[in-house]
Design a protein around this motif. Structure first.
Motif, PDB file in Angstrom:
ATOM      1  N   TRP A   1       0.930  -1.259  -0.054  1.00  0.00           N
ATOM      2  CA  TRP A   1      -0.142   0.015  -0.112  1.00  0.00           C
ATOM      3  C   TRP A   1       0.628   1.200   0.204  1.00  0.00           C
ATOM      4  O   TRP A   1       0.445   2.027  -0.747  1.00  0.00           O
TER       5      TRP A   1
ATOM      6  N   CYS B   1      -3.724  -8.081  -4.372  1.00  0.00           N
ATOM      7  CA  CYS B   1      -2.731  -7.767  -5.239  1.00  0.00           C
ATOM      8  C   CYS B   1      -2.309  -8.915  -6.034  1.00  0.00           C
ATOM      9  O   CYS B   1      -2.250  -8.957  -7.380  1.00  0.00           O
TER      10      CYS B   1
ATOM     11  N   LEU C   1      -8.992  -1.942  -8.588  1.00  0.00           N
ATOM     12  CA  LEU C   1      -8.667  -0.904  -7.586  1.00  0.00           C
ATOM     13  C   LEU C   1      -9.624   0.409  -7.468  1.00  0.00           C
ATOM     14  O   LEU C   1      -9.887   0.852  -6.573  1.00  0.00           O
TER      15      LEU C   1
ATOM     16  N   LYS D   1     -12.647  -0.389  -6.133  1.00  0.00           N
ATOM     17  CA  LYS D   1     -13.066  -0.380  -4.609  1.00  0.00           C
ATOM     18  C   LYS D   1     -12.816   1.138  -3.954  1.00  0.00           C
ATOM     19  O   LYS D   1     -12.935   1.386  -3.100  1.00  0.00           O
TER      20      LYS D   1
ATOM     21  N   PHE E   1     -10.043   3.420  -4.861  1.00  0.00           N
ATOM     22  CA  PHE E   1      -8.794   3.853  -4.672  1.00  0.00           C
ATOM     23  C   PHE E   1      -8.454   4.971  -5.944  1.00  0.00           C
ATOM     24  O   PHE E   1      -9.304   4.821  -7.148  1.00  0.00           O
TER      25      PHE E   1
ATOM     26  N   VAL F   1      -4.617   5.442  -9.484  1.00  0.00           N
ATOM     27  CA  VAL F   1      -4.448   3.951  -9.845  1.00  0.00           C
ATOM     28  C   VAL F   1      -4.745   3.906 -11.205  1.00  0.00           C
ATOM     29  O   VAL F   1      -5.115   2.474 -11.642  1.00  0.00           O
TER      30      VAL F   1
END
Length: 196
Positions: A38, A122, A155, A158, A160, A163
């Motif tokens: 992260w 990941c 990502l 979710k 994020f 990215v």
């Protein structure tokens, strides 16, 4: 007399001890620790529009500013912490990137609360094993791949930020999801041998 080391031909690396040390000891080493994955994703997000060496030179300042990239600490940041970060000349000062880091910490913790390990998430995109490439020249290495697009979308789904597929592919290379050391580089084979 020892023969000179053959490294990947990154622009600006030759003769820069910090950059060479990063290439020689960190880049491409498979990372399985969720917090470390992260942290690197956040730093790659801060790199957007900048050279990686800029972030590398500021990495210690970033770690100090972001409480060692402890997701629990960063997730609690409010307006006072945001103002402190925006006033910190040691890091890249961008409201959007700072907000992305704080929001990312909250998403990381939300995943953990729901029983989803960030590292497992990941690595699931590569079936838990680093992808091994065989590039012979820097010009062959892509800026993004279909897999990076897929992971980027996951990502983003979710929540994020910062990215996109180019950022995600640079991160995949850095954390060893993919081995993009050139075959002539002295790190290619050792990195290949680190696969679990």
């Amino acid at each position: 007399m020892d023969a000179p080391l053959h490294r990947c031909g990154w622009r600006g690396m030759a003769g820069d001890p910090l950059y060479e040390a990063y290439h020689d000891t960190e880049w491409g080493v498979p990372e399985y620790d969720s917090r470390a994955l992260w942290e690197k994703l956040v730093l790659d997000g801060f790199q957007a529009g900048l050279a990686w060496i800029t972030i590398l030179r500021k990495r210690d300042a970033f770690r100090a500013a972001f409480d060692g990239f402890d997701p629990e600490a960063v997730a609690r940041y409010g307006e006072a912490e945001r103002a402190r970060l925006m006033a910190d000349a040691g890091i890249v000062r961008s409201n959007a990137k700072i907000d992305a880091a704080i929001g990312g910490a909250r998403l990381y913790l939300d995943m953990r609360e729901k029983g989803e390990d960030f590292a497992a998430f990941c690595w699931s995109f590569t079936d838990g094993k680093p992808l091994q490439n065989g590039w012979t020249e820097v010009g062959q290495v892509p800026a993004q791949t279909e897999l990076a697009v897929e992971l980027s979308k996951a990502l983003k789904a979710k929540g994020f930020k910062f990215v996109g597929p180019v950022i995600v592919y640079a991160w995949m290379q850095a954390v060893g999801l993919v081995n993009d050391h050139l075959t002539c580089c002295f790190r290619h084979e050792p990195i290949k041998g680190m696969a679990r």
